[in-house]
Design an enzyme around this catalytic site. Structure first.
Site, mmCIF file in Angstrom:
data_model
loop_
_atom_site.group_PDB
_atom_site.id
_atom_site.type_symbol
_atom_site.label_atom_id
_atom_site.label_comp_id
_atom_site.label_asym_id
_atom_site.label_seq_id
_atom_site.Cartn_x
_atom_site.Cartn_y
_atom_site.Cartn_z
ATOM 1 N N GLY A 265 12.459 -4.663 -3.743
ATOM 2 C CA GLY A 265 12.802 -3.413 -2.601
ATOM 3 C C GLY A 265 12.236 -3.633 -1.694
ATOM 4 O O GLY A 265 12.974 -3.800 -0.662
ATOM 5 N N TYR B 186 10.403 -3.265 -7.308
ATOM 6 C CA TYR B 186 9.484 -2.998 -6.206
ATOM 7 C C TYR B 186 9.388 -4.525 -4.845
ATOM 8 O O TYR B 186 10.189 -4.005 -3.921
ATOM 9 C CB TYR B 186 7.935 -2.976 -6.872
ATOM 10 C CG TYR B 186 7.478 -2.117 -6.019
ATOM 11 C CD1 TYR B 186 7.250 -0.949 -5.516
ATOM 12 C CD2 TYR B 186 5.868 -3.015 -5.347
ATOM 13 C CE1 TYR B 186 6.144 -0.429 -4.508
ATOM 14 C CE2 TYR B 186 5.000 -2.550 -5.021
ATOM 15 C CZ TYR B 186 4.906 -1.318 -4.121
ATOM 16 O OH TYR B 186 4.188 -0.907 -3.943
ATOM 17 N N ASN C 249 -4.238 -4.287 -2.596
ATOM 18 C CA ASN C 249 -4.743 -3.288 -4.289
ATOM 19 C C ASN C 249 -5.220 -2.337 -2.775
ATOM 20 O O ASN C 249 -6.530 -3.008 -2.922
ATOM 21 C CB ASN C 249 -4.843 -4.155 -4.800
ATOM 22 C CG ASN C 249 -3.892 -4.911 -6.165
ATOM 23 O OD1 ASN C 249 -3.950 -5.668 -5.210
ATOM 24 N ND2 ASN C 249 -3.632 -4.205 -6.958
ATOM 25 N N ARG D 284 -8.318 -10.037 -7.670
ATOM 26 C CA ARG D 284 -7.373 -8.435 -7.408
ATOM 27 C C ARG D 284 -8.488 -8.263 -6.191
ATOM 28 O O ARG D 284 -9.731 -8.545 -6.366
ATOM 29 C CB ARG D 284 -6.591 -7.352 -7.351
ATOM 30 C CG ARG D 284 -5.597 -8.263 -8.851
ATOM 31 C CD ARG D 284 -4.254 -7.559 -8.127
ATOM 32 N NE ARG D 284 -3.127 -7.717 -8.885
ATOM 33 C CZ ARG D 284 -2.874 -8.881 -10.036
ATOM 34 N NH1 ARG D 284 -3.321 -9.757 -9.856
ATOM 35 N NH2 ARG D 284 -1.743 -8.478 -10.752
ATOM 36 N N ASN E 184 -7.133 3.312 -13.982
ATOM 37 C CA ASN E 184 -7.168 3.442 -15.703
ATOM 38 C C ASN E 184 -8.634 3.301 -16.209
ATOM 39 O O ASN E 184 -9.270 4.087 -17.192
ATOM 40 C CB ASN E 184 -5.961 2.069 -16.317
ATOM 41 C CG ASN E 184 -4.630 2.560 -16.391
ATOM 42 O OD1 ASN E 184 -3.964 3.750 -16.339
ATOM 43 N ND2 ASN E 184 -3.586 1.927 -17.188
#
Ligand code: NAD
Ligand code: UDP
Length: 312
Positions: free
Chosen positions: A148, A145, A174, A211, A190
């Site tokens: 990429g 990821y 995020n 985060r 989650n």
């Protein structure tokens, strides 16, 4: 002005919210998706609108449609999904960029790339500024990821310099909100699903990693601002600079859901970044953009959406 707009990954979490805003602004929108992690349900409410169409297509392959703007959003974004078939993730990021840049070059379209904070990897600079080149493990489990997306940025700049393609690059941090998949695997979905079902909250590591979470509506506004102005090509960080630990996030979600789930500690995944917070000075100055939705408010909206999902 009315544009003909292609949104790859348009049936995904961010892509579908983007389609909503573009259709509401009366643009002609083509949503291109292979439904790998996206879902037709995310855009079902738009079907029947004369300004909107869905095209099943994989961005590994060239696409011959006409557009004057392209948002290249296609790529699984959750670590669980992008690591489940890493070769396919690299192909989507890299071949997808090549094919959509080729389309933009042929059509003379402006094209925006959904890049990511992952290009900074496990950042040694905090908060992360666009000038930072990052600290990415090139052969770890997240590399499919991260690398990429880094290669996609390279391609965007090379098409810009070599072929004069009109590019925009957003580095998205995020982002959360309604329409995340319940089995998405990212932390917000989650924890909310676990809290609502009374299952243990799976906290990876000791939960001290940080985060910065941006609500989807804010993020989409940032993408639209970046696309709609003529001066800044990017990369521009888009995210909410308010930083929290993952343990604090778990506590917020437990409180807001009123759940009695217990916290269960699990091993920290390899190469999990320790700290992440965007420096958004560039977005503030060049786009006059900043996020407005507080985490508590965004989480309430998101929890309400997941509650409905669980109850239907
Ligand atoms: P998502 O998984 O919900 O959406 C991705 C969409 O792309 C899905 O609809 C999927 O079916 C589609 N897709 C995947 N591979 C494809 C292919 N080969 N051809 C056609 N369609 C394909 O994820 P998201 O959170 O909506 O992320 C959208 C974009 O934003 C991604 O490019 C992601 O890397 C980027 N991004 C998201 C975040 C975030 O926090 N949500 C953060 C950084 C970057
Ligand atoms: N995380 C967690 N429990 C989960 C899912 C994620 O503790 O059930 C942690 C993960 O290890 C990371 C953070 O939450 O430190 C954010 O993970 P996510 O997969 O949402 O996105 P990332 O920012 O790592 O790409």
């Amino acid at each position: 002005m009315n544009h003909s707009i292609l949104v790859t990954g348009g049936a995904g979490f961010l892509g579908s919210h983007l389609c909503d805003r573009l259709v509401a602004a009366n643009h002609d929108v083509m949503c291109v998706d292979n439904f790998h992690t996206g879902n037709k349900r995310n855009v079902q409410h738009l079907i029947g609108n004369t300004n909107f169409e869905v095209i099943r297509h994989d961005v590994w392959l060239p696409l011959y449609v006409e557009a004057d703007r392209v948002f290249n959003m296609a790529c699984p974004a959750s670590p669980v999904h992008y690591q489940s078939d890493p070769v396919s993730t690299v192909k989507t990021a890299v071949l997808g960029a090549i094919n959509m840049l080729g389309l933009a070059k042929r059509c003379g379209a402006r094209i925006l790339q959904a890049s990511t904070s992952e290009v900074y990897g496990d950042a040694q600079l905090h908060p992360q500024q666009e000038t930072y080149w990052g600290n990415v493990n090139p052969n770890g489990p997240r590399a499919c990821y991260d690398e990429g997306k880094r290669c996609a940025e390279t391609l965007f700049f090379d098409y810009h310099r070599q072929h004069k393609v009109d590019i925009r690059i957003a580095r998205i941090f995020n982002t959360y909100g309604p329409r995340m998949r319940p089995d998405d695997g990212r932390v917000v979905s989650n924890f909310i699903m676990q809290a609502l079902k009374g299952d243990p909250i799976t906290l990876y590591g000791d939960g001290s990693q940080t985060r910065s979470f941006c609500y989807v509506d804010d993020l989409v506004s940032g993408l639209l601002r970046l696309m709609d102005q003529d001066h800044e090509i990017g990369p521009v960080n888009l995210g909410n600079p308010s930083e929290i630990t993952i343990r604090e996030l778990a506590e917020h979600i437990l409180r807001l859901t009123g759940s009695r789930s217990r916290i269960e500690y699990r091993p920290l995944p390899q190469d999990d970044p320790v700290q992440r917070r965007p420096d958004i000075a560039k977005a503030r100055h060049t786009l006059d953009w900043r996020p407005g939705v507080a985490l508590e408010d965004g989480l309430k909206e998101t929890i309400a959406w997941f509650k409905k999902l669980v109850n239907t």
